[in-house]
Design a protein around this motif. Structure first.
Motif, mmCIF file in Angstrom:
data_model
loop_
_atom_site.group_PDB
_atom_site.id
_atom_site.type_symbol
_atom_site.label_atom_id
_atom_site.label_comp_id
_atom_site.label_asym_id
_atom_site.label_seq_id
_atom_site.Cartn_x
_atom_site.Cartn_y
_atom_site.Cartn_z
ATOM 1 N N ILE A 174 3.257 16.648 7.498
ATOM 2 C CA ILE A 174 3.807 17.342 8.658
ATOM 3 C C ILE A 174 4.631 18.532 8.175
ATOM 4 C CG2 ILE A 174 5.425 17.148 10.595
ATOM 5 C CD1 ILE A 174 4.503 14.261 10.910
ATOM 6 N N VAL A 175 4.338 19.706 8.711
ATOM 7 C CA VAL A 175 4.982 20.933 8.230
ATOM 8 C C VAL A 175 6.053 21.448 9.194
ATOM 9 C CG1 VAL A 175 2.975 21.595 6.862
ATOM 10 C CG2 VAL A 175 3.176 22.389 9.242
ATOM 11 N N THR A 176 6.397 20.680 10.193
ATOM 12 C CA THR A 176 7.401 21.095 11.173
ATOM 13 C C THR A 176 8.742 21.394 10.497
ATOM 14 O OG1 THR A 176 6.373 19.597 12.768
ATOM 15 C CG2 THR A 176 8.545 20.484 13.328
ATOM 16 N N THR A 177 9.305 22.528 10.829
ATOM 17 C CA THR A 177 10.647 22.850 10.341
ATOM 18 C C THR A 177 11.676 22.453 11.399
ATOM 19 O OG1 THR A 177 10.508 25.102 11.221
ATOM 20 C CG2 THR A 177 9.845 24.767 8.924
ATOM 21 N N ILE A 178 12.861 22.088 10.950
ATOM 22 C CA ILE A 178 13.966 21.781 11.854
ATOM 23 C C ILE A 178 15.011 22.867 11.660
ATOM 24 C CG2 ILE A 178 15.743 20.113 12.481
ATOM 25 C CD1 ILE A 178 13.910 17.918 11.422
ATOM 26 N N GLU A 179 15.248 23.637 12.714
ATOM 27 C CA GLU A 179 16.073 24.837 12.607
ATOM 28 C C GLU A 179 17.211 24.806 13.633
ATOM 29 O OE1 GLU A 179 13.627 28.425 12.372
ATOM 30 O OE2 GLU A 179 11.860 27.182 11.940
#
Length: 219
Positions: free
Chosen positions: A164-169
């Protein structure tokens, strides 16, 4: 560009619903979820072109409004004509206002991963490429950040997808997009890009999560 690409693709394949089979997975329910709240809450998520993401979340019971916009960059560059460069830091995103007594942040994340986008595609979704189409979560509170991290870890442990490549920003403001982008899917249901890329997501939501489906889209 995305409209032209989709029009050509539909013309060549003659199959407007081919993308529906690309990924139609039910993510597991989150083990951890937000603490009970009584007031409306806000979630900001990015999963490729905001037209389709908005079209999915506006059909959930408990969601009161969905806006398309930009998150990740600054106010001066929050413009459609500029973010297309992929250099602004912005991602096409949606701001979701929801009633936590009817739907939780964890459930929104579950829908995000199940039907709204493909979390394994790095800086792209379908025919759209660039950092502006990245998979990203923009937590509005420290609790949301913790829940997002925990859910991604849960999904990776379950091995439902690849990496999973989702970033948390966190701490990135949301800026509302131009008026013509709002309610775009409902206003343009026969546009080839919408037919091929986005309507299958909405249909998947209705099929896979019938108890969450709302016949009346949020404002």
């Amino acid at each position: 560009m995305r409209q032209i690409f989709a029009a050509l693709l539909v013309a060549v394949t003659g199959c407007a619903n081919a993308s529906a089979a690309e990924r139609m997975l039910v993510a597991p329910a989150p083990v951890r979820d937000e603490t009970p709240k009584t007031e409306l809450q806000t979630a900001v998520l990015a999963g490729g072109c905001f037209w389709g993401v908005e079209g999915v979340f506006e059909r959930l019971q408990g969601v009161t409004s969905v806006k398309s916009g930009y998150a990740g960059g600054n106010k001066m560059t929050a413009k459609y004509s500029v973010i297309g460069t992929g250099l602004t830091g912005h991602a096409e995103a949606v701001e979701i206002r929801y009633d936590p007594k009817k739907i939780t942040y964890g459930t929104l994340l579950r829908i995000f991963y199940s039907v709204a986008h493909d979390p394994t595609q790095l800086n792209r979704q379908g025919p759209d490429t660039g950092t502006q189409y990245r998979s990203a979560i923009f937590p509005q509170t420290p609790e949301q950040a913790q829940l997002a991290k925990a859910y991604i870890a849960q999904l990776e442990a379950a091995r439902t997808w690849g990496k999973i490549v989702t970033t948390i920003e966190p701490d990135k403001p949301f800026y509302t997009a131009e008026t013509y982008h709002q309610n775009y899917l409902r206003a343009n249901p026969t546009q080839p890009y919408i037919v091929y890329n986005d309507l299958p997501k909405v249909e998947a939501l209705k099929k896979l999560f019938p108890t969450l489906w709302s016949n009346k889209p949020a404002a």
